[in-house]
Scaffold this motif. Structure first.
Motif, short mmCIF file in Angstrom:
data_model
loop_
_atom_site.label_atom_id
_atom_site.label_comp_id
_atom_site.label_asym_id
_atom_site.label_seq_id
_atom_site.Cartn_x
_atom_site.Cartn_y
_atom_site.Cartn_z
N SER A 115 0.83 -1.20 0.00
CA SER A 115 0.00 0.00 0.00
C SER A 115 0.87 1.25 0.00
O SER A 115 0.60 2.21 -0.73
N ARG A 116 1.90 1.24 0.82
CA ARG A 116 2.80 2.39 0.86
C ARG A 116 3.49 2.58 -0.48
O ARG A 116 3.68 3.71 -0.94
N ALA A 117 3.87 1.49 -1.12
CA ALA A 117 4.53 1.57 -2.42
C ALA A 117 3.64 2.21 -3.47
O ALA A 117 4.12 2.77 -4.45
N ASN A 118 2.34 2.15 -3.23
CA ASN A 118 1.38 2.69 -4.20
C ASN A 118 0.72 3.97 -3.72
O ASN A 118 -0.30 4.39 -4.25
N GLY A 119 1.31 4.58 -2.69
CA GLY A 119 0.85 5.90 -2.24
C GLY A 119 -0.45 5.89 -1.49
O GLY A 119 -1.11 6.93 -1.40
N GLU A 120 -0.86 4.75 -0.94
CA GLU A 120 -2.12 4.67 -0.21
C GLU A 120 -1.91 4.96 1.27
O GLU A 120 -0.83 4.78 1.82
N GLU A 121 -2.97 5.40 1.93
CA GLU A 121 -2.94 5.64 3.36
C GLU A 121 -2.82 4.31 4.10
O GLU A 121 -3.50 3.35 3.76
N LEU A 122 -1.94 4.26 5.09
CA LEU A 122 -1.73 3.02 5.83
C LEU A 122 -2.67 2.92 7.01
O LEU A 122 -2.88 3.88 7.74
N ASN A 123 -3.25 1.73 7.19
CA ASN A 123 -4.14 1.45 8.31
C ASN A 123 -3.67 0.15 8.95
O ASN A 123 -3.77 -0.92 8.34
N ILE A 124 -3.15 0.24 10.17
CA ILE A 124 -2.61 -0.95 10.83
C ILE A 124 -3.66 -2.05 10.93
O ILE A 124 -3.36 -3.24 10.78
N GLY A 125 -4.90 -1.68 11.15
CA GLY A 125 -5.96 -2.66 11.27
C GLY A 125 -6.18 -3.50 10.04
O GLY A 125 -6.76 -4.60 10.11
N SER A 126 -5.67 -3.03 8.88
CA SER A 126 -5.87 -3.78 7.63
C SER A 126 -5.12 -5.10 7.62
O SER A 126 -5.42 -5.97 6.79
N ILE A 127 -4.17 -5.28 8.54
CA ILE A 127 -3.43 -6.56 8.55
C ILE A 127 -4.34 -7.72 8.94
O ILE A 127 -3.99 -8.88 8.71
N PHE A 128 -5.52 -7.42 9.50
CA PHE A 128 -6.47 -8.48 9.88
C PHE A 128 -7.49 -8.77 8.78
O PHE A 128 -8.36 -9.62 8.96
N ASN A 129 -7.39 -8.08 7.65
CA ASN A 129 -8.43 -8.19 6.61
C ASN A 129 -8.47 -9.53 5.91
O ASN A 129 -9.49 -9.87 5.28
N TYR A 130 -7.40 -10.31 5.97
CA TYR A 130 -7.27 -11.43 5.05
C TYR A 130 -7.64 -12.78 5.64
O TYR A 130 -7.45 -13.81 5.00
N TYR A 131 -8.25 -12.76 6.82
CA TYR A 131 -8.73 -14.01 7.41
C TYR A 131 -9.93 -14.56 6.65
O TYR A 131 -10.24 -15.75 6.78
N VAL A 132 -10.59 -13.75 5.85
CA VAL A 132 -11.68 -14.26 5.03
C VAL A 132 -11.16 -15.20 3.94
O VAL A 132 -11.93 -15.97 3.36
N LEU A 133 -9.86 -15.14 3.68
CA LEU A 133 -9.23 -16.01 2.67
C LEU A 133 -8.28 -17.01 3.32
O LEU A 133 -7.38 -17.54 2.67
N VAL A 134 -8.51 -17.30 4.60
CA VAL A 134 -7.53 -18.03 5.38
C VAL A 134 -7.16 -19.38 4.77
O VAL A 134 -5.97 -19.70 4.64
N TRP A 135 -8.13 -20.20 4.38
CA TRP A 135 -7.79 -21.55 3.93
C TRP A 135 -7.12 -21.58 2.57
O TRP A 135 -6.13 -22.31 2.39
N PRO A 136 -7.56 -20.80 1.58
CA PRO A 136 -6.77 -20.75 0.34
C PRO A 136 -5.34 -20.28 0.57
O PRO A 136 -4.41 -20.82 -0.03
N LEU A 137 -5.15 -19.29 1.44
CA LEU A 137 -3.81 -18.79 1.72
C LEU A 137 -2.96 -19.85 2.41
O LEU A 137 -1.78 -20.04 2.07
#
Length: 237
Positions: free
Chosen positions: A101-123
């Motif tokens: 996100s930082r590499a693409n100039g987006e605002e950083l949100n620490i809470g976003s690190i929890f976003n990907y549990y919806v894809l837990v099993w494929p990951l």
């Protein structure tokens, strides 16, 4: 951004960058992102340590000293890692994607690190598959394993950012990276060396190199595949 790649261009190898370009752009984006990325890293380390501790408690694992027991200990450590994977893998990916996100100039949100549990099993399944294939490659004279570890390095981000399935993401990553494998390897080995060197003076330098590594990965990804704003929570519904 003008240097946005695409899946179509990526698999044909139609991208170009140098190690210096990646490091230079990433370093320019470290300022202003250090606290959030390092803070997210601390959250990850705490949760990963707690998860491993709880699993070890249930396994009642003990220190091992002789050769046979040491082998057993290594096996248990691997087992703990896999049992912890549903917690640690989506979280580690979320941490990495802060750098993207930082590499693409987006605002950083620490809470976003929890976003990907919806894809837990494929990951998790993708991570296991990549690890097994890479270990097989390492067993075959080392070099195939090194090649595969670099070739598959963008698999999980591709699953999240482009919505690809496990095998599709693995193949796109492999095909794209293979076209300029030595350049991608050069960036990665340089980042590893910088991280090791920065850890020598009491680890203080890691405050800069940890964000640098994650942002540099994001810069590479953008130049190869392009980057879009992705909401895995809504897309999984």
């Amino acid at each position: 951004m003008e240097d946005q790649g695409s899946l179509h261009k990526a698999v044909k190898g139609e991208y170009f960058f140098t190690v210096g370009e990646i490091l230079s752009e990433a370093w320019g984006k470290v300022y202003g992102a250090k606290l959030k990325i390092v803070g997210a890293m601390l959250i990850y380390l705490i949760l990963a340590s707690l998860t491993a501790g709880i699993i070890n408690l249930f396994l009642d694992s003990q220190p091992y000293y002789d050769a046979q027991e040491t082998f057993k200990g290594v096996f248990i450590d691997m087992l703990v890692g896999w049992l912890a994977a549903p917690i640690t893998i989506p979280l580690s990916l979320g941490l990495l994607l802060l750098g993207y996100s930082r590499a693409n100039g987006e605002e950083l949100n620490i809470g976003s690190i929890f976003n990907y549990y919806v894809l837990v099993w494929p990951l998790v399944f993708a991570s296991i598959l990549i690890t097994v294939i890479t270990y097989i490659g390492l067993a075959l004279l080392i070099l195939p394993g090194i090649y595969l570890s670099i070739a598959y390095s963008f698999t999980l981000p591709l699953m999240v950012d482009k919505g690809l399935g496990i095998w599709g993401a693995m193949e796109v990553s492999r095909q794209a990276v293979t076209k300029h494998w030595f350049t991608v390897f050069g960036v990665n080995i340089t980042l590893v060396l910088l991280t090791v060197l920065s850890a020598i003076p009491f680890g203080i330098g890691l405050i800069w190199t940890i964000p640098l590594v994650m942002i540099a990965q994001g810069v590479m990804y953008r130049k190869i595949f392009g980057w879009k704003i992705h909401d895995p929570i809504n897309e999984a519904q």
